[in-house]
Scaffold this motif. Structure first.
Motif, PDB file in Angstrom:
ATOM      1  N   SER A   1     114.530  76.381 -26.931  1.00 38.48           N
ATOM      2  CA  SER A   1     113.316  77.113 -27.256  1.00 38.48           C
ATOM      3  C   SER A   1     113.661  78.337 -28.099  1.00 38.48           C
ATOM      4  O   SER A   1     114.597  79.058 -27.805  1.00 38.48           O
ATOM      5  N   SER A   2     112.909  78.559 -29.164  1.00 32.37           N
ATOM      6  CA  SER A   2     113.204  79.677 -30.062  1.00 32.37           C
ATOM      7  C   SER A   2     111.967  80.504 -30.366  1.00 32.37           C
ATOM      8  O   SER A   2     112.014  81.399 -31.187  1.00 32.37           O
ATOM      9  N   GLY A   3     110.845  80.201 -29.745  1.00 31.07           N
ATOM     10  CA  GLY A   3     109.616  80.917 -30.047  1.00 31.07           C
ATOM     11  C   GLY A   3     109.499  82.194 -29.247  1.00 31.07           C
ATOM     12  O   GLY A   3     110.260  82.458 -28.326  1.00 31.07           O
ATOM     13  N   GLY A   4     108.505  83.008 -29.608  1.00 34.69           N
ATOM     14  CA  GLY A   4     108.233  84.227 -28.866  1.00 34.69           C
ATOM     15  C   GLY A   4     108.988  85.413 -29.412  1.00 34.69           C
ATOM     16  O   GLY A   4     109.843  85.316 -30.291  1.00 34.69           O
ATOM     17  N   SER A   5     108.660  86.576 -28.851  1.00 36.88           N
ATOM     18  CA  SER A   5     109.331  87.815 -29.241  1.00 36.88           C
ATOM     19  C   SER A   5     110.755  87.836 -28.697  1.00 36.88           C
ATOM     20  O   SER A   5     111.110  87.025 -27.835  1.00 36.88           O
ATOM     21  N   PRO A   6     111.605  88.765 -29.174  1.00 36.76           N
ATOM     22  CA  PRO A   6     112.975  88.839 -28.650  1.00 36.76           C
ATOM     23  C   PRO A   6     113.033  89.012 -27.130  1.00 36.76           C
ATOM     24  O   PRO A   6     113.862  88.393 -26.464  1.00 36.76           O
TER      25      PRO A   6
END
Length: 225
Positions: free
Chosen positions: A189-194
């Motif tokens: 998964s690589s989505g979203g904020s840091p």
């Protein structure tokens, strides 16, 4: 001066991330030793990096804050990968390096919990509504409002899940492994904020430890015998 300090901190964080990148060495001992140096650098750099981010936010420099906040979160991800997501290639392999590496990772997570939590107030300061933070320390109380991504709520969420993971490691000795299918989906998964990406790593482990803690048999103190 502020710009130069930010760049030095960013290079420090990036160097620590590079030490934690898997697959650099074919020898496990060399990889573990380099990773240990990376975790030590992470523990040393996170407080000054967060304090610099606060300076940037106070100066209304959101871009400068993001430029340092992103590698801080990436470094946190890298340490959590070592602690929770690394396959047991060195399990039972002799030597103390893996154990030392895990201890360093746990110490880093402890620092993250402290930095992302509010400082406890003593009685006098509680009456005045103030807290005392040492000059070299950092807590959630130091973070100002106004940044769209770097918020107290985001960091507090990290602290909550990280504390649950630490508690699970302490109570269960770290012998319980999280389901590999869950970990694979987290790693992809690589989505979203840091900060959300950090939570995505911590949350499955925290929930697994909570479930195990709930189902754990109560400790008998022998008083009923």
């Amino acid at each position: 001066r502020l710009t130069r300090e930010g760049e030095i901190l960013r290079y420090w964080l990036q160097a620590a991330i590079a030490c934690l990148t898997p697959g650099v060495f074919t020898a496990q001992a060399a990889e573990d030793a380099t990773s240990s140096r990376g975790v030590l650098a992470a523990s040393a750099s996170i407080r000054p990096a967060l304090k610099h981010i606060v300076q940037r936010i106070k100066a209304a420099d959101d871009r400068g804050a993001n430029r340092l906040y992103n590698p801080v979160m990436k470094l946190t991800e890298s340490v959590l990968h070592k602690l929770l997501l690394t396959p047991d290639k060195a399990a039972g392999g002799g030597g103390g390096t893996p154990e030392n590496l895990m201890a360093s990772c746990i110490k880093f997570v402890e620092i993250v919990v402290l930095c992302c939590s509010s400082k406890p107030q003593d009685a006098a300061n509680r009456r005045r509504g103030t807290t005392v933070t040492p000059q070299s320390d950092f807590s959630l109380d130091d973070l100002p409002e106004g940044h769209p991504l770097i918020t107290k709520e985001a960091l507090e969420s990290i602290a909550d899940y990280a504390f649950t993971v630490l508690r699970g490691l302490a109570l269960l000795g770290g012998q319980v492994k999280i389901d590999s299918n869950v970990l694979s989906s987290v790693m992809m998964s690589s989505g979203g904020s840091p900060s959300e990406q950090v939570v995505n790593i911590l949350k499955p482990a925290a929930l697994a430890y909570l479930e195990l803690d709930t189902n754990f048999p109560p400790v008998q103190d022998g008083s009923d015998e």
